[in-house]
Design a protein around this motif. Structure first.
Motif, PDB file in Angstrom:
ATOM      1  N   PHE A  32       6.524  -4.589  -4.716  1.00  0.00           N
ATOM      2  CA  PHE A  32       5.594  -3.515  -5.034  1.00  0.00           C
ATOM      3  C   PHE A  32       4.424  -4.072  -5.825  1.00  0.00           C
ATOM      4  O   PHE A  32       4.428  -5.230  -6.246  1.00  0.00           O
ATOM      5  N   GLU A  33       3.400  -3.249  -5.994  1.00  0.00           N
ATOM      6  CA  GLU A  33       2.260  -3.649  -6.799  1.00  0.00           C
ATOM      7  C   GLU A  33       1.973  -2.595  -7.856  1.00  0.00           C
ATOM      8  O   GLU A  33       2.247  -1.407  -7.674  1.00  0.00           O
ATOM      9  N   VAL A  34       1.412  -3.057  -8.972  1.00  0.00           N
ATOM     10  CA  VAL A  34       0.978  -2.182 -10.056  1.00  0.00           C
ATOM     11  C   VAL A  34      -0.541  -2.246 -10.096  1.00  0.00           C
ATOM     12  O   VAL A  34      -1.117  -3.339 -10.165  1.00  0.00           O
ATOM     13  N   ARG A  35      -1.196  -1.087 -10.038  1.00  0.00           N
ATOM     14  CA  ARG A  35      -2.651  -1.009 -10.000  1.00  0.00           C
ATOM     15  C   ARG A  35      -3.158  -0.563 -11.367  1.00  0.00           C
ATOM     16  O   ARG A  35      -2.754   0.490 -11.872  1.00  0.00           O
ATOM     17  N   SER A  83       0.824  -1.207   0.000  1.00  0.00           N
ATOM     18  CA  SER A  83       0.000   0.000   0.000  1.00  0.00           C
ATOM     19  C   SER A  83       0.860   1.259   0.000  1.00  0.00           C
ATOM     20  O   SER A  83       0.390   2.340  -0.392  1.00  0.00           O
ATOM     21  N   PHE A  84       2.131   1.134   0.423  1.00  0.00           N
ATOM     22  CA  PHE A  84       3.056   2.267   0.411  1.00  0.00           C
ATOM     23  C   PHE A  84       4.149   2.091  -0.639  1.00  0.00           C
ATOM     24  O   PHE A  84       5.098   2.897  -0.684  1.00  0.00           O
ATOM     25  N   ASN A  85       4.033   1.076  -1.457  1.00  0.00           N
ATOM     26  CA  ASN A  85       5.011   0.803  -2.517  1.00  0.00           C
ATOM     27  C   ASN A  85       4.216   0.347  -3.739  1.00  0.00           C
ATOM     28  O   ASN A  85       4.028  -0.854  -3.955  1.00  0.00           O
ATOM     29  N   ALA A  86       3.738   1.311  -4.486  1.00  0.00           N
ATOM     30  CA  ALA A  86       2.764   1.001  -5.534  1.00  0.00           C
ATOM     31  C   ALA A  86       2.920   1.930  -6.723  1.00  0.00           C
ATOM     32  O   ALA A  86       3.409   3.057  -6.603  1.00  0.00           O
ATOM     33  N   VAL A  87       2.474   1.424  -7.866  1.00  0.00           N
ATOM     34  CA  VAL A  87       2.460   2.193  -9.110  1.00  0.00           C
ATOM     35  C   VAL A  87       1.009   2.428  -9.492  1.00  0.00           C
ATOM     36  O   VAL A  87       0.224   1.487  -9.603  1.00  0.00           O
ATOM     37  N   CYS A  88       0.654   3.697  -9.669  1.00  0.00           N
ATOM     38  CA  CYS A  88      -0.734   4.077  -9.952  1.00  0.00           C
ATOM     39  C   CYS A  88      -0.820   4.843 -11.264  1.00  0.00           C
ATOM     40  O   CYS A  88       0.115   5.543 -11.649  1.00  0.00           O
ATOM     41  N   PHE A 145      -7.678  -8.606  -7.295  1.00  0.00           N
ATOM     42  CA  PHE A 145      -8.531  -7.480  -7.652  1.00  0.00           C
ATOM     43  C   PHE A 145      -8.822  -6.677  -6.387  1.00  0.00           C
ATOM     44  O   PHE A 145      -8.758  -7.202  -5.272  1.00  0.00           O
ATOM     45  N   HIS A 146      -9.161  -5.422  -6.563  1.00  0.00           N
ATOM     46  CA  HIS A 146      -9.645  -4.606  -5.454  1.00  0.00           C
ATOM     47  C   HIS A 146     -10.786  -3.745  -5.978  1.00  0.00           C
ATOM     48  O   HIS A 146     -10.713  -3.234  -7.107  1.00  0.00           O
ATOM     49  N   SER A 147     -11.833  -3.618  -5.179  1.00  0.00           N
ATOM     50  CA  SER A 147     -13.042  -2.934  -5.625  1.00  0.00           C
ATOM     51  C   SER A 147     -12.970  -1.438  -5.377  1.00  0.00           C
ATOM     52  O   SER A 147     -12.555  -1.002  -4.297  1.00  0.00           O
ATOM     53  N   ALA A 148     -13.406  -0.677  -6.362  1.00  0.00           N
ATOM     54  CA  ALA A 148     -13.626   0.757  -6.188  1.00  0.00           C
ATOM     55  C   ALA A 148     -15.123   0.997  -6.286  1.00  0.00           C
ATOM     56  O   ALA A 148     -15.785   0.483  -7.200  1.00  0.00           O
ATOM     57  N   LEU A 149     -15.664   1.741  -5.332  1.00  0.00           N
ATOM     58  CA  LEU A 149     -17.095   2.029  -5.298  1.00  0.00           C
ATOM     59  C   LEU A 149     -17.303   3.534  -5.330  1.00  0.00           C
ATOM     60  O   LEU A 149     -16.425   4.310  -4.949  1.00  0.00           O
ATOM     61  N   ILE A 197      -4.612  -6.013  -9.697  1.00  0.00           N
ATOM     62  CA  ILE A 197      -3.356  -5.864  -8.952  1.00  0.00           C
ATOM     63  C   ILE A 197      -2.330  -6.824  -9.546  1.00  0.00           C
ATOM     64  O   ILE A 197      -2.556  -8.030  -9.609  1.00  0.00           O
ATOM     65  N   TRP A 198      -1.215  -6.260  -9.977  1.00  0.00           N
ATOM     66  CA  TRP A 198      -0.105  -7.060 -10.496  1.00  0.00           C
ATOM     67  C   TRP A 198       1.063  -6.954  -9.512  1.00  0.00           C
ATOM     68  O   TRP A 198       1.391  -5.866  -9.037  1.00  0.00           O
TER      69      TRP A 198
END
Length: 276
Positions: free
Chosen positions: A87-90, A58-63, A114-118, A272-273
């Motif tokens: 890290f993760e790529v969103r 959550s603190f090491n991510a590509v957005c 996956f992560h949901s956006a509402l 999420i990759w």
């Protein structure tokens, strides 16, 4: 009439979520000496964040990555490898094509979740929330905005609510103290029988109010605190003039269901990759 989902709206919601993360990291980086070792880098059209001390993705991510950033993938991977950090790529729907997927895979990244956006129009969600206020008629459960001298209480509830060791409360409080009073950020408390039992956070950016975090102490779950904090933030978002409210949750989770009851609906499932 409700606003229906479109690529333009999805990108606006993604930009708001990225804005929350970047502003949080900028605030933490501003602490004297940058004790968490925060870095924020741009690669093409996407943003990468890193923390030397906080290893969670959550603190090491590509957005904000999209097909136009395919050529930047090698540099992104090298950036995190040099720092020995997972890290993760969103990636939101509509922003992944075969070329980007192939490039990510060629560097050892795979889709792992996956992560949901509402989202909801604030006025509609506010109306829906008002209709369900009877659920909270019990005066034993109350809500209000947090005071500046309560940030240590926030740190404790954050830690215990997410199952983290209690000794993490102080650094969490420190990393959120720099957000308190920062433009757009609002903190809320939930009480059960007068006890500080739950916290919720919101950031308003433009016409989108993002619900960034909620946590409830384990002993006080099942008493409507999470749902009540949703309603409190919707009410505050309406008073701020935000057109939309947005949130994230694990698909089908209790938080997800509470958000649906509060009038939010699924915007998209973010892919999420992560590195193998």
């Amino acid at each position: 009439m409700s606003v229906t989902m479109s690529g333009q709206l999805a990108e606006a919601l993604e930009a708001a979520e990225t804005g929350v993360l970047v502003d949080r990291m900028e605030a933490i980086r501003s602490r004297e000496g940058n004790p968490e070792g925060i870095e924020i880098e741009r690669f093409g059209g996407c943003t990468a964040v890193y923390s030397r001390t906080m290893g969670w993705t959550s603190f090491n991510a590509v957005c904000g990555i999209g097909p136009e950033d395919t050529g930047a993938v090698r540099s992104i991977v090298d950036y995190y490898r040099e720092r020995n950090r997972k890290f993760e790529v969103r990636i939101i729907p509509g922003k992944l094509n075969a070329e980007l997927a192939k490039e990510l895979a060629s560097h050892g990244l795979r889709q792992t979740g996956f992560h949901s956006a509402l989202y909801a129009e604030t006025a509609e969600a506010h109306t829906n929330s008002a209709l369900t206020d009877s659920e909270q008629d019990d005066g034993d459960v109350t809500f209000r905005e947090m005071n500046s001298d309560e940030i240590d209480i926030y740190g404790r509830i954050h830690c215990l609510g997410f199952g983290l060791p209690a000794n993490g409360a102080a650094p969490i409080a420190a990393n959120n103290r720099v957000l308190f009073g920062r433009e757009g950020w609002r903190f809320f408390l939930g009480f059960a029988g007068g006890v500080h039992a739950a916290v919720g956070v919101m950031r308003v950016q433009g016409d989108i109010a993002s619900f960034t975090l909620a946590a409830t102490l384990p002993d006080y779950r099942g008493r409507g605190l999470h749902a009540g904090l949703l309603r409190k933030r919707i009410e505050t978002a309406a008073s701020c003039g935000a057109r939309f409210v947005a949130a994230q949750a694990s698909f089908g989770s209790a938080s997800f269901r509470n958000m649906e009851r509060a009038g939010l609906k699924l915007a998209y499932l973010r892919a999420i990759w992560t590195m193998e």
